[in-house]
Design an enzyme around this catalytic site. Structure first.
Site, PDB file in Angstrom:
ATOM      1  N   ASN A   9       0.856  -1.191   0.000  1.00 17.76           N
ATOM      2  CA  ASN A   9       0.000   0.000   0.000  1.00 17.76           C
ATOM      3  C   ASN A   9       0.895   1.244   0.000  1.00 17.76           C
ATOM      4  OD1 ASN A   9      -1.837   2.036   0.530  1.00 17.76           O
ATOM      5  ND2 ASN A   9      -2.190   1.439   2.666  1.00 17.76           N
ATOM      6  N   LYS A  11      -0.015   4.254  -0.199  1.00 17.20           N
ATOM      7  CA  LYS A  11      -0.704   5.410   0.407  1.00 17.20           C
ATOM      8  C   LYS A  11      -0.559   6.631  -0.509  1.00 17.20           C
ATOM      9  CE  LYS A  11       0.223   3.481   4.912  1.00 17.20           C
ATOM     10  NZ  LYS A  11       0.165   3.684   6.336  1.00 17.20           N
ATOM     11  N   HIS A  98      -9.254   0.863   5.488  1.00 11.67           N
ATOM     12  CA  HIS A  98      -7.942   1.087   6.111  1.00 11.67           C
ATOM     13  C   HIS A  98      -8.142   2.024   7.307  1.00 11.67           C
ATOM     14  CE1 HIS A  98      -3.841   2.451   6.696  1.00 11.67           C
ATOM     15  NE2 HIS A  98      -3.460   1.376   6.022  1.00 11.67           N
ATOM     16  N   GLU A 100      -6.687   4.519   8.232  1.00  8.87           N
ATOM     17  CA  GLU A 100      -6.600   5.954   7.905  1.00  8.87           C
ATOM     18  C   GLU A 100      -7.910   6.448   7.294  1.00  8.87           C
ATOM     19  OE1 GLU A 100      -2.970   5.512   5.656  1.00  8.87           O
ATOM     20  OE2 GLU A 100      -1.978   4.929   7.513  1.00  8.87           O
ATOM     21  N   GLU A 170      -4.872  -5.067  11.101  1.00  8.72           N
ATOM     22  CA  GLU A 170      -3.840  -4.041  11.224  1.00  8.72           C
ATOM     23  C   GLU A 170      -4.028  -3.280  12.536  1.00  8.72           C
ATOM     24  OE1 GLU A 170      -2.141  -2.860   7.200  1.00  8.72           O
ATOM     25  OE2 GLU A 170      -3.934  -1.653   7.471  1.00  8.72           O
ATOM     26  N   GLY A 176       2.898   2.246  10.704  1.00  4.67           N
ATOM     27  CA  GLY A 176       3.795   3.375  10.485  1.00  4.67           C
ATOM     28  C   GLY A 176       4.572   3.799  11.717  1.00  4.67           C
ATOM     29  N   SER A 216       3.949  -2.203  10.323  1.00  4.82           N
ATOM     30  CA  SER A 216       5.416  -2.196  10.376  1.00  4.82           C
ATOM     31  C   SER A 216       6.039  -3.540   9.990  1.00  4.82           C
ATOM     32  CB  SER A 216       5.901  -1.744  11.766  1.00  4.82           C
ATOM     33  OG  SER A 216       5.453  -0.426  12.035  1.00  4.82           O
TER      34      SER A 216
HETATM   35  C1  PEP Z   1      -0.455   0.057   6.096  1.00  3.48           C
HETATM   36  O1  PEP Z   1      -0.389   1.080   5.463  1.00  3.48           O
HETATM   37  O2  PEP Z   1      -1.453  -0.638   5.984  1.00  3.48           O
HETATM   38  C2  PEP Z   1       0.654  -0.303   6.971  1.00  3.48           C
HETATM   39  C3  PEP Z   1       0.577  -1.430   7.611  1.00  3.48           C
HETATM   40  O3  PEP Z   1       1.712   0.570   7.051  1.00  3.48           O
HETATM   41  P1  PEP Z   1       3.176   0.240   7.662  1.00  3.48           P
HETATM   42  O4  PEP Z   1       3.630  -1.051   7.052  1.00  3.48           O
HETATM   43  O5  PEP Z   1       4.012   1.414   7.254  1.00  3.48           O
HETATM   44  O6  PEP Z   1       3.033   0.121   9.153  1.00  3.48           O
END
Ligand code: PEP
Length: 253
Positions: A9, A11, A98, A100, A170, A176, A216
């Site tokens: 992803n 983003k 997601h 976000e 998640e 992040g 992460s």
């Molecule tokens: C994500 O954007 O779904 C995500 C898990 O980001 P990251 O891997 O940067 O934590």
């Protein structure tokens, strides 16, 4: 069908040139180095979908995904993107819910259920995200919260429909932040989610659904996370922006 999946992803990152460079590097590295049968999904911003699709070309193990969609067929929804449009540029997957989108755009479970249904009705596959914030985990309410997101977002689907859904757990506190859920925390929640699906549908259905971990994921932790029996791969943010890291994650299966 349950399979190993590594989804990147991007983003709201990378201009067109940088996006094309990243996609072509990933395609080349995957062609040269990856011998496992994992499905790879590149999820760039909408505006790069066509260009990335051209670079993916005929690489059959790499698919294209979108980060969001609108649930209506079309019309007066300025700034939105329909599923017909996504299909027409080669998208196969759409990320739904997601954290976000939930946090910054107020998307709730009812809206996400409508989006998920619309994705399936258009012959695409949703990657439906769930996950708790840190305060919820600290209050020991994380199972309750994830159950609510799964039940309200997915459980109006028929058995045939849910078989085409990919779920991504998640934990928001791990996205992040550089903090990853432990292997045990990931496995525990994935098994819980699979159990919910078995209770609502049946065990065979639950065993046929891919449940990805996101938060992460890096080359250094992917292998042990993916080795957990109920973790079928990763939804990767930051590390998917680096072709070397993302390819190494794909090679972790
Ligand atoms: C994500 O954007 O779904 C995500 C898990 O980001 P990251 O891997 O940067 O934590």
């Amino acid at each position: 069908m349950r399979k190993n999946i590594a989804a990147g992803n991007w983003k709201m990152n990378l201009d067109l040139e940088a996006g094309k460079k990243l996609a072509s590097e990933v395609v080349n590295m995957v062609n040269d180095e990856v011998s496992n049968d994992a499905e790879i999904i590149l999820i760039p911003p909408f505006i790069h979908l066509t260009a990335v699709n051209q670079l993916i070309g005929s690489a059959s193990n790499i698919q294209l995904g979108a980060q969001n969609c609108h649930q209506e067929k079309g019309g007066a929804y300025t700034g939105e993107i329909s599923l017909e449009m996504l299909k027409s540029v080669g998208a196969e997957y759409v990320v739904i819910g997601h954290s976000e989108r939930r946090e910054y755009f107020g998307e709730d479970n009812a809206l996400l259920a409508a989006k998920t249904k619309a994705v399936l009705d258009n012959g695409l596959k949703p990657i439906y995200c769930c996950g708790e914030k840190l305060d919820v985990r600290e209050a020991d309410k994380h199972f309750e919260l994830n159950k609510e997101q799964i039940v309200e977002g997915l459980f109006d689907l028929s058995k045939d429909e849910i078989l085409n859904v990919v779920i991504a757990y998640e934990p928001v506190w791990a996205i992040g932040t550089g903090v990853t859920a432990s292997n045990e925390q990931a496995q525990e929640m994935h098994a819980f989610i699979r159990g919910l699906i078995a209770d609502k549908y049946d065990q065979e259905t639950a065993d046929s659904i891919s449940i990805l971990y996101g938060g992460s994921v890096k080359p250094g932790n992917a292998k042990e996370l993916f080795e957990q029996p109920d973790v079928d791969g990763g939804l990767v943010g930051g590390a998917s922006l680096k072709s070397r890291d993302f390819t190494d994650i794909i090679k972790s299966f």
